[in-house]
Each structure stands twice: as C-alpha cells, then as structure tokens.
Design a protein around this motif. Structure first.
Motif, short mmCIF file in Angstrom:
data_model
loop_
_atom_site.label_atom_id
_atom_site.label_comp_id
_atom_site.label_asym_id
_atom_site.label_seq_id
_atom_site.Cartn_x
_atom_site.Cartn_y
_atom_site.Cartn_z
N GLU A 116 11.31 72.53 4.03
CA GLU A 116 12.59 71.95 3.61
C GLU A 116 13.58 71.93 4.76
O GLU A 116 14.32 70.96 4.95
N MET A 117 13.61 73.01 5.53
CA MET A 117 14.56 73.09 6.63
C MET A 117 14.19 72.11 7.75
O MET A 117 15.07 71.54 8.39
N ARG A 118 12.91 71.90 7.98
CA ARG A 118 12.50 70.90 8.96
C ARG A 118 12.97 69.52 8.54
O ARG A 118 13.49 68.75 9.35
N TYR A 146 16.92 65.13 8.90
CA TYR A 146 17.85 64.25 8.18
C TYR A 146 19.24 64.31 8.81
O TYR A 146 19.91 63.28 8.97
N LEU A 147 19.68 65.51 9.18
CA LEU A 147 21.03 65.67 9.73
C LEU A 147 21.13 65.25 11.19
O LEU A 147 22.20 64.80 11.63
N THR A 148 20.07 65.40 11.98
CA THR A 148 20.16 65.16 13.42
C THR A 148 19.29 64.01 13.92
O THR A 148 19.53 63.50 15.01
N GLY A 149 18.26 63.66 13.17
CA GLY A 149 17.33 62.63 13.63
C GLY A 149 16.32 63.15 14.64
O GLY A 149 15.57 62.38 15.23
N THR A 150 16.32 64.46 14.87
CA THR A 150 15.36 65.07 15.81
C THR A 150 14.56 66.16 15.10
O THR A 150 15.02 66.75 14.13
N PRO A 151 13.35 66.45 15.61
CA PRO A 151 12.53 67.49 14.98
C PRO A 151 13.17 68.88 15.10
O PRO A 151 13.91 69.17 16.04
N PHE A 152 12.86 69.72 14.17
CA PHE A 152 13.41 71.08 14.07
C PHE A 152 12.64 72.08 14.92
O PHE A 152 13.10 73.18 15.16
N PHE A 153 11.46 71.73 15.41
CA PHE A 153 10.55 72.69 16.03
C PHE A 153 11.17 73.50 17.16
O PHE A 153 10.94 74.70 17.26
N GLU A 154 11.96 72.87 18.02
CA GLU A 154 12.57 73.60 19.13
C GLU A 154 13.54 74.67 18.63
O GLU A 154 13.49 75.82 19.05
N LYS A 155 14.42 74.28 17.71
CA LYS A 155 15.37 75.24 17.15
C LYS A 155 14.65 76.29 16.30
O LYS A 155 14.99 77.47 16.34
N LEU A 215 24.54 73.10 10.85
CA LEU A 215 24.22 73.00 12.28
C LEU A 215 25.01 74.00 13.12
O LEU A 215 24.46 74.65 14.01
N ALA A 216 26.30 74.13 12.83
CA ALA A 216 27.13 75.08 13.58
C ALA A 216 26.67 76.52 13.34
O ALA A 216 26.59 77.32 14.28
N LEU A 217 26.36 76.83 12.09
CA LEU A 217 25.88 78.18 11.77
C LEU A 217 24.53 78.45 12.44
O LEU A 217 24.28 79.57 12.91
N MET A 218 23.69 77.45 12.48
CA MET A 218 22.38 77.61 13.11
C MET A 218 22.55 77.88 14.60
O MET A 218 21.95 78.81 15.14
N ASP A 219 23.39 77.10 15.26
CA ASP A 219 23.62 77.32 16.69
C ASP A 219 24.22 78.69 16.96
O ASP A 219 23.82 79.37 17.90
N LYS A 220 25.15 79.11 16.12
CA LYS A 220 25.75 80.43 16.27
C LYS A 220 24.69 81.52 16.06
O LYS A 220 24.66 82.51 16.78
N SER A 221 23.82 81.32 15.08
CA SER A 221 22.77 82.30 14.79
C SER A 221 21.80 82.45 15.96
O SER A 221 21.35 83.54 16.27
N ILE A 222 21.50 81.32 16.60
CA ILE A 222 20.61 81.37 17.77
C ILE A 222 21.31 82.07 18.94
O ILE A 222 20.75 82.96 19.57
N LYS A 223 22.54 81.68 19.19
CA LYS A 223 23.29 82.21 20.32
C LYS A 223 23.56 83.71 20.18
O LYS A 223 23.43 84.47 21.14
#
Length: 150
Positions: A83-85, A90-99, A120-128
């Motif tokens: 679902e997250m992929r 859907y939100l970015t037009g790019t595959p989720f695999f890298e993130k 997306l912002a929460l995901m980037d913050k979670s990675i960082k």
C-alpha cells in the motif's frame, strides 16, 4: 468502515485488542502452561514422563494459539508495504524502493497513518532523524484511520 457513533481514530485509540484472543484464549493458555509447570513432579519415572507430556502439550497449545496471530500480522505488514509503495508512487510519480530501503518496517507502518498532505514531509523527517515509530505516530496531525487492521 466505522459507524457514525465511532470516535475518530488517533494515536491514543488506534491499537486493537481482540477480546477472545487477548482476554480468553491467551490467558487460559498461559494459566495452563503455568499450572503445568507448577505441577511438574520428578519423583518417579512415571510422574517425570507425565510432567513432560503435559509440558509439551501446554507448549503446543501456546504455539497453536499464538502463531496464527503472528502470521496474520506478518501478512498485514507485507500488505502495508505494498500500500505504501502504491501511495508513494501516487503522490510522487516515482517508485518507493529508494526511500523504503532507508526506513524500517515499523517506521513504514507508522507512516501509513499520516494523511497525504503530511506523509512525504514526515517520511523525509523520519529518514533524516531516524524517528521512532511511536514518535512518528504522535507527530501525525491528520490521522488516516485504518479500521481493517488485524
């Protein structure tokens, strides 16, 4: 889908308990295991044999009652990843695999509760910041409810 009387889902009330599993089957299984261990008797070869027989039975009952829950949760987690992929694409037009490779499974599961506008912002913050799943869930402002979880 929740009915109109159901409170909106949020961090405080999103965890699910299944009464039959959590309050009947598992307690009874644990009581049986504890009772079996407490009654183990090593005084004669017959009682040793019976003790190990009942211990084996208690462990089998514990596993039989616990494993289906684990299998369901593992399957649910695989579905969440799919679902997250799809959602990320859907939100970015790019595959989720890298993130996805930069996040842990518990982080991905926590992020699924975030609304599209903050995902997306929460995901980037979670990675960082390598944010803990519990903290991810607490920081969600627009909770995306999931009433179909196991």
């Amino acid at each position: 889908m929740p009915n109109k009387m159901t409170k909106p889902q949020n961090f405080e009330n999103h965890a699910k308990l299944y009464p039959l599993h959590h309050f009947v089957i598992m307690p009874m299984t644990l009581i049986f295991l504890g009772w079996t261990v407490a009654r183990m008797d090593f005084s004669t070869s017959d009682t040793v044999s019976d003790s190990f027989y009942f211990l084996l039975l208690a462990l089998i009952v514990l596993l039989v009652s616990y494993l289906p829950r684990i299998y369901a949760l593992k399957n649910q987690n695989r579905i969440i990843r799919l679902e997250m992929r799809q959602r990320y694409f859907y939100l970015t037009g790019t595959p989720f695999f890298e993130k996805e490779s930069l996040l842990t499974s518990p982080q991905i599961i926590a992020l699924r509760f975030a609304g599209d506008e903050e995902f997306l912002a929460l995901m980037d913050k979670s990675i960082k910041e390598t944010t803990a799943p519990k903290e991810i869930k607490k920081s969600i402002k627009n909770w995306k409810a999931d009433h179909h979880r196991v």
